[in-house]
Design a protein around this motif. Structure first.
Motif, PDB file in Angstrom:
ATOM      1  N   ASP A  29       9.768  -5.272 -27.759  1.00  0.00           N
ATOM      2  CA  ASP A  29       9.670  -5.653 -29.170  1.00  0.00           C
ATOM      3  C   ASP A  29       8.396  -5.120 -29.829  1.00  0.00           C
ATOM      4  OD1 ASP A  29       8.139  -7.303 -27.594  1.00  0.00           O
ATOM      5  OD2 ASP A  29       8.404  -9.055 -28.868  1.00  0.00           O
ATOM      6  N   ILE A  30       7.429  -4.678 -29.048  1.00  0.00           N
ATOM      7  CA  ILE A  30       6.168  -4.159 -29.591  1.00  0.00           C
ATOM      8  C   ILE A  30       6.232  -2.644 -29.756  1.00  0.00           C
ATOM      9  CG2 ILE A  30       3.694  -3.949 -29.165  1.00  0.00           C
ATOM     10  CD1 ILE A  30       3.874  -6.556 -27.582  1.00  0.00           C
ATOM     11  N   TRP A  31       6.851  -1.963 -28.807  1.00  0.00           N
ATOM     12  CA  TRP A  31       6.921  -0.505 -28.835  1.00  0.00           C
ATOM     13  C   TRP A  31       7.930  -0.028 -29.876  1.00  0.00           C
ATOM     14  CZ3 TRP A  31       7.367   0.566 -22.864  1.00  0.00           C
ATOM     15  CH2 TRP A  31       6.116   0.361 -22.275  1.00  0.00           C
ATOM     16  N   SER A  32       7.742   1.210 -30.326  1.00  0.00           N
ATOM     17  CA  SER A  32       8.697   1.806 -31.262  1.00  0.00           C
ATOM     18  C   SER A  32       9.971   2.207 -30.498  1.00  0.00           C
ATOM     19  CB  SER A  32       8.079   3.035 -31.931  1.00  0.00           C
ATOM     20  OG  SER A  32       7.871   4.050 -30.967  1.00  0.00           O
ATOM     21  N   GLU A  33      11.017   2.483 -31.251  1.00  0.00           N
ATOM     22  CA  GLU A  33      12.293   2.881 -30.626  1.00  0.00           C
ATOM     23  C   GLU A  33      12.148   4.184 -29.852  1.00  0.00           C
ATOM     24  OE1 GLU A  33      15.235   1.290 -30.415  1.00  0.00           O
ATOM     25  OE2 GLU A  33      14.235  -0.417 -31.339  1.00  0.00           O
ATOM     26  N   ALA A  34      11.339   5.094 -30.381  1.00  0.00           N
ATOM     27  CA  ALA A  34      11.149   6.379 -29.703  1.00  0.00           C
ATOM     28  C   ALA A  34      10.433   6.176 -28.364  1.00  0.00           C
ATOM     29  CB  ALA A  34      10.337   7.323 -30.598  1.00  0.00           C
ATOM     30  N   GLU A  38      11.999   7.032 -24.731  1.00  0.00           N
ATOM     31  CA  GLU A  38      11.310   7.949 -23.821  1.00  0.00           C
ATOM     32  C   GLU A  38      11.017   7.264 -22.480  1.00  0.00           C
ATOM     33  OE1 GLU A  38       7.178  10.586 -23.662  1.00  0.00           O
ATOM     34  OE2 GLU A  38       7.667   9.416 -25.459  1.00  0.00           O
ATOM     35  N   PHE A  39      10.620   5.996 -22.543  1.00  0.00           N
ATOM     36  CA  PHE A  39      10.327   5.249 -21.316  1.00  0.00           C
ATOM     37  C   PHE A  39      11.594   5.071 -20.474  1.00  0.00           C
ATOM     38  CE2 PHE A  39       8.853   1.565 -18.837  1.00  0.00           C
ATOM     39  CZ  PHE A  39       7.576   1.991 -18.499  1.00  0.00           C
ATOM     40  N   GLU A  40      12.707   4.742 -21.140  1.00  0.00           N
ATOM     41  CA  GLU A  40      13.973   4.586 -20.417  1.00  0.00           C
ATOM     42  C   GLU A  40      14.435   5.915 -19.815  1.00  0.00           C
ATOM     43  OE1 GLU A  40      16.440   2.835 -23.426  1.00  0.00           O
ATOM     44  OE2 GLU A  40      16.022   0.793 -22.722  1.00  0.00           O
ATOM     45  N   ALA A  41      14.194   7.013 -20.525  1.00  0.00           N
ATOM     46  CA  ALA A  41      14.569   8.324 -19.996  1.00  0.00           C
ATOM     47  C   ALA A  41      13.754   8.659 -18.747  1.00  0.00           C
ATOM     48  CB  ALA A  41      14.363   9.391 -21.065  1.00  0.00           C
ATOM     49  N   LEU A  42      12.472   8.342 -18.759  1.00  0.00           N
ATOM     50  CA  LEU A  42      11.637   8.575 -17.575  1.00  0.00           C
ATOM     51  C   LEU A  42      12.092   7.694 -16.409  1.00  0.00           C
ATOM     52  CD1 LEU A  42       8.060   8.918 -19.102  1.00  0.00           C
ATOM     53  CD2 LEU A  42       9.420  10.689 -18.009  1.00  0.00           C
ATOM     54  N   MET A  43      12.508   6.474 -16.708  1.00  0.00           N
ATOM     55  CA  MET A  43      13.011   5.591 -15.650  1.00  0.00           C
ATOM     56  C   MET A  43      14.293   6.160 -15.045  1.00  0.00           C
ATOM     57  SD  MET A  43      12.242   1.786 -17.238  1.00  0.00           S
ATOM     58  CE  MET A  43      13.298   0.968 -16.082  1.00  0.00           C
ATOM     59  N   GLU A  44      15.165   6.694 -15.877  1.00  0.00           N
ATOM     60  CA  GLU A  44      16.420   7.285 -15.374  1.00  0.00           C
ATOM     61  C   GLU A  44      16.136   8.513 -14.520  1.00  0.00           C
ATOM     62  OE1 GLU A  44      19.591   6.316 -15.367  1.00  0.00           O
ATOM     63  OE2 GLU A  44      18.851   4.445 -16.229  1.00  0.00           O
ATOM     64  N   GLU A  67       1.834   7.289 -15.986  1.00  0.00           N
ATOM     65  CA  GLU A  67       0.936   7.711 -17.070  1.00  0.00           C
ATOM     66  C   GLU A  67       1.404   7.179 -18.418  1.00  0.00           C
ATOM     67  OE1 GLU A  67       0.831  11.952 -16.768  1.00  0.00           O
ATOM     68  OE2 GLU A  67      -0.639  11.924 -15.126  1.00  0.00           O
ATOM     69  N   MET A  68       2.711   7.189 -18.649  1.00  0.00           N
ATOM     70  CA  MET A  68       3.213   6.682 -19.928  1.00  0.00           C
ATOM     71  C   MET A  68       3.013   5.170 -20.027  1.00  0.00           C
ATOM     72  SD  MET A  68       6.839   7.172 -21.749  1.00  0.00           S
ATOM     73  CE  MET A  68       7.108   6.482 -23.358  1.00  0.00           C
ATOM     74  N   ALA A  69       3.222   4.479 -18.927  1.00  0.00           N
ATOM     75  CA  ALA A  69       3.009   3.019 -18.936  1.00  0.00           C
ATOM     76  C   ALA A  69       1.547   2.702 -19.207  1.00  0.00           C
ATOM     77  CB  ALA A  69       3.452   2.426 -17.604  1.00  0.00           C
ATOM     78  N   ALA A  70       0.625   3.457 -18.599  1.00  0.00           N
ATOM     79  CA  ALA A  70      -0.805   3.227 -18.825  1.00  0.00           C
ATOM     80  C   ALA A  70      -1.193   3.579 -20.259  1.00  0.00           C
ATOM     81  CB  ALA A  70      -1.614   4.046 -17.831  1.00  0.00           C
ATOM     82  N   LYS A  71      -0.574   4.610 -20.796  1.00  0.00           N
ATOM     83  CA  LYS A  71      -0.893   5.053 -22.160  1.00  0.00           C
ATOM     84  C   LYS A  71      -0.481   4.002 -23.191  1.00  0.00           C
ATOM     85  CE  LYS A  71       0.582   8.552 -25.463  1.00  0.00           C
ATOM     86  NZ  LYS A  71       1.500   9.682 -25.663  1.00  0.00           N
TER      87      LYS A  71
END
Length: 160
Positions: A29-34, A38-44, A67-71
């Motif tokens: 709910d805090i992050w943007s849709e993009a 992108e996070f879901e794509a990296l998980m896949e 890196e994306m999670a830390a960012k």
């Protein structure tokens, strides 16, 4: 199959996926849709790399996901102060609890307080003690005992 005999890099990648999923649930709910997409794509991509059991690809995709999670999840402000206050509060509570229930010293200078130290209090009554069933029930449930002491003449009562 069950992951018992899986290589360590696969186990680490599965742990990273599990933690990434938790982070996504917390931050969706805090992050943007993009960012979410992108996070879901990296998980896949990491899931596919785990299925292929390609160690190099797993490490590469895991590093990108980390890196994306830390960012997108900066550490909270004043984390050190908050943690130290929490540790201090817990230490104070434990110290008070131990002192109150285990280590509280009592000094009784005379024998006058010893009968009441553990709650042993005698009451003078004019009524007869209850029947034997009521006495047994009081003894079992409340730890109460009855003594019927009669004095034949005025004076001091001494119980042996």
């Amino acid at each position: 199959m069950f992951g018992l005999f899986a290589p360590q890099y696969v186990k680490d990648a599965r742990d990273l996926l599990k933690n990434a999923h938790k982070l996504l649930c917390y931050r969706r709910d805090i992050w943007s849709e993009a960012t979410v997409a992108e996070f879901e794509a990296l998980m896949e991509k990491l899931k596919l790399a785990i299925k292929e059991r390609n160690q190099g690809l797993i490490e590469q995709e895991g590093l990108r996901l980390d890196e994306m999670a830390a960012k997108h999840s900066p550490p909270p402000k004043d984390a050190a102060i908050r943690e130290n206050c929490e540790v201090l509060l817990v230490a104070i509570i434990i110290a008070l609890a131990v002192r109150s229930y285990f280590l509280q010293p009592f000094a009784i200078p005379t024998g006058s307080m010893q009968p009441t130290l553990n709650g042993i209090i005698g009451y003078k009554t004019t009524t007869e003690p209850p029947n034997i069933l009521a006495r047994v029930a009081d003894g079992v449930l409340h730890g109460r005992t009855y003594y019927n002491v009669l004095c034949k003449e005025d004076g001091q009562i001494v119980v042996n």
